[in-house]
Design a protein around this motif. Structure first.
Motif, PDB file in Angstrom:
ATOM      1  N   GLU A  19       4.587  -3.329   3.066  1.00  0.00           N
ATOM      2  CA  GLU A  19       4.158  -3.297   1.512  1.00  0.00           C
ATOM      3  C   GLU A  19       3.204  -4.162   1.562  1.00  0.00           C
ATOM      4  O   GLU A  19       2.598  -4.365   0.419  1.00  0.00           O
ATOM      5  N   GLU A  20       3.220  -5.568   2.430  1.00  0.00           N
ATOM      6  CA  GLU A  20       2.452  -6.678   2.178  1.00  0.00           C
ATOM      7  C   GLU A  20       0.905  -5.968   2.174  1.00  0.00           C
ATOM      8  O   GLU A  20       0.446  -5.558   3.369  1.00  0.00           O
ATOM      9  N   SER A  30      -1.430  -9.013  -2.264  1.00  0.00           N
ATOM     10  CA  SER A  30      -0.094  -9.251  -2.438  1.00  0.00           C
ATOM     11  C   SER A  30       0.215 -10.687  -2.038  1.00  0.00           C
ATOM     12  O   SER A  30       0.787 -11.617  -2.707  1.00  0.00           O
TER      13      SER A  30
END
Ligand code: ACO
Length: 316
Positions: free
Chosen positions: A50-51, A55
């Protein structure tokens, strides 16, 4: 009146996942001893699925804003250095701007590989000195793990992920004393990463030994250039904050500055080479653990693909 770019806040972020040399030696033909002896690296951090560069940049930037105790709306320029942007466009700078909810700032990316944050500091300083911007956020953020060939033992041992941030504002007090940046496109073949627009998208390719030699010589010259421009001796430098590529390259630069390794901020051992994030991550660490004190003179330097190289001399 000419203003200086004063450092008012720093921040950093490292993903949770740790990848050790021992773990790497289970997948490629290498060993903890070889990696540590040749590079100084023991482990590195790896971004989760997800990173992304934006982010990680957001977390580092928020820390810097909190440290500076400013209203984020007072930031009028956002510069993100990255070689691993979330998207080709919009720029990671624009994505960071949205994440931070800063409406009126101008935001863009720069690409100078591992020298990215030094190039970012240099641009920020020109904007502040000229009066074109008052408060500038510079972030180096990298998800290097996405462009590493995990089957290539000559490169996969080197890189890690993370983000470093710094906030600068116009001040009558001394801050950035000088910046020096250079490029030489002749060296493309020694270190490159193909893009997805090329016929064969791919991973970092490096002729490490040749890069090593050029890096040591070039960083020696940038030290001389920086000291000469400021009419300073080696003894005036309190801290060296180098790009974290290889402990042997860093030791050679420290020797050139006649600094003991106690005056060098090292993050390499547990972070690896985080490319454009590394110098700002190291600077943030030195500030937050209290080693770098207000009024001290700090030399930041980096060398990377391009080749690109540069330095920033800061009175913190
Ligand atoms: N484990 C075990 N052996 C290895 C590994 C490994 N992970 N990697 C290479 N070797 C072998 C090589 O195959 C070679 O074997 P051979 O002698 O049988 O051919 C031997 O080790 C020596 O290889 P070298 O490449 O000469 O090793 P060197 O001492 O130069 O270390 C390194 C390699 C760590 C990559 C070093 O050259 C380096 O740090 N270079 C500079 C990196 C840098 O600064 N890059 C710029 C920034 S990055 C950027 O901008 C994106």
């Amino acid at each position: 009146m000419t203003y200086y770019s004063k450092v008012i806040g720093t921040g950093g972020y490292l993903p949770e996942k740790v990848l050790t040399n021992a773990q790497l030696s289970e997948t490629v033909d290498t060993s903890d001893e070889w990696i540590y002896e040749r590079t100084g690296i023991k482990s590195r951090r790896i971004a989760s699925a997800e990173e992304t560069a934006s982010s990680m940049a957001e977390i580092a930037a928020r820390q810097a804003i909190e440290a500076a105790q400013i209203d984020p709306e007072s930031i009028d320029l956002i510069i993100v250095a990255t070689g691993t942007p979330d998207r080709v466009y919009p720029s990671t700078g624009c994505l960071l701007q949205r994440r931070l909810g800063i409406k009126h700032a101008v935001a863009f990316d720069i690409q100078a590989a591992c020298s990215g944050s030094i190039f970012g500091l240099s641009i920020a300083d020109q904007y502040i000195k000229s009066g074109a911007a008052k408060t500038v956020l510079v972030v180096g953020s990298e998800a290097c793990s996405r462009i590493v060939d995990w089957t290539d033992r000559t490169t996969c041992i080197l890189f890690g992920d993370g983000a470093g941030a710094i906030l600068l504002t116009a001040s009558e007090e001394q801050g950035i004393l000088s910046t020096h940046i250079h490029s030489d496109g002749e060296y493309e073949e020694l270190l490159y990463c193909p893009t997805s627009t090329e016929q064969q998208a791919g991973y970092i390719s490096m002729r490490g030994n040749e890069v090593f030699k050029v890096a040591v010589n070039t960083l020696g010259r940038i030290v001389d250039e920086t000291l000469e421009a400021n009419e300073l001796e080696q003894s005036h430098i309190d801290w060296l904050v180098p790009h974290q590529a290889n402990s042997r390259i860093i030791a050679a630069t420290a020797k050139k500055l006649k600094l003991s390794m106690d005056q060098v901020i090292m993050t390499l051992e547990n972070q690896g080479n985080t490319s454009s994030a590394s110098v700002l991550l190291a600077f943030n660490e030195g500030v937050r653990d209290g080693r770098i004190q207000r009024g001290q003179v700090v030399l930041l330097e980096a060398f990377g693909a391009g080749f690109t190289w540069g330095s920033a001399l800061i009175k913190y």
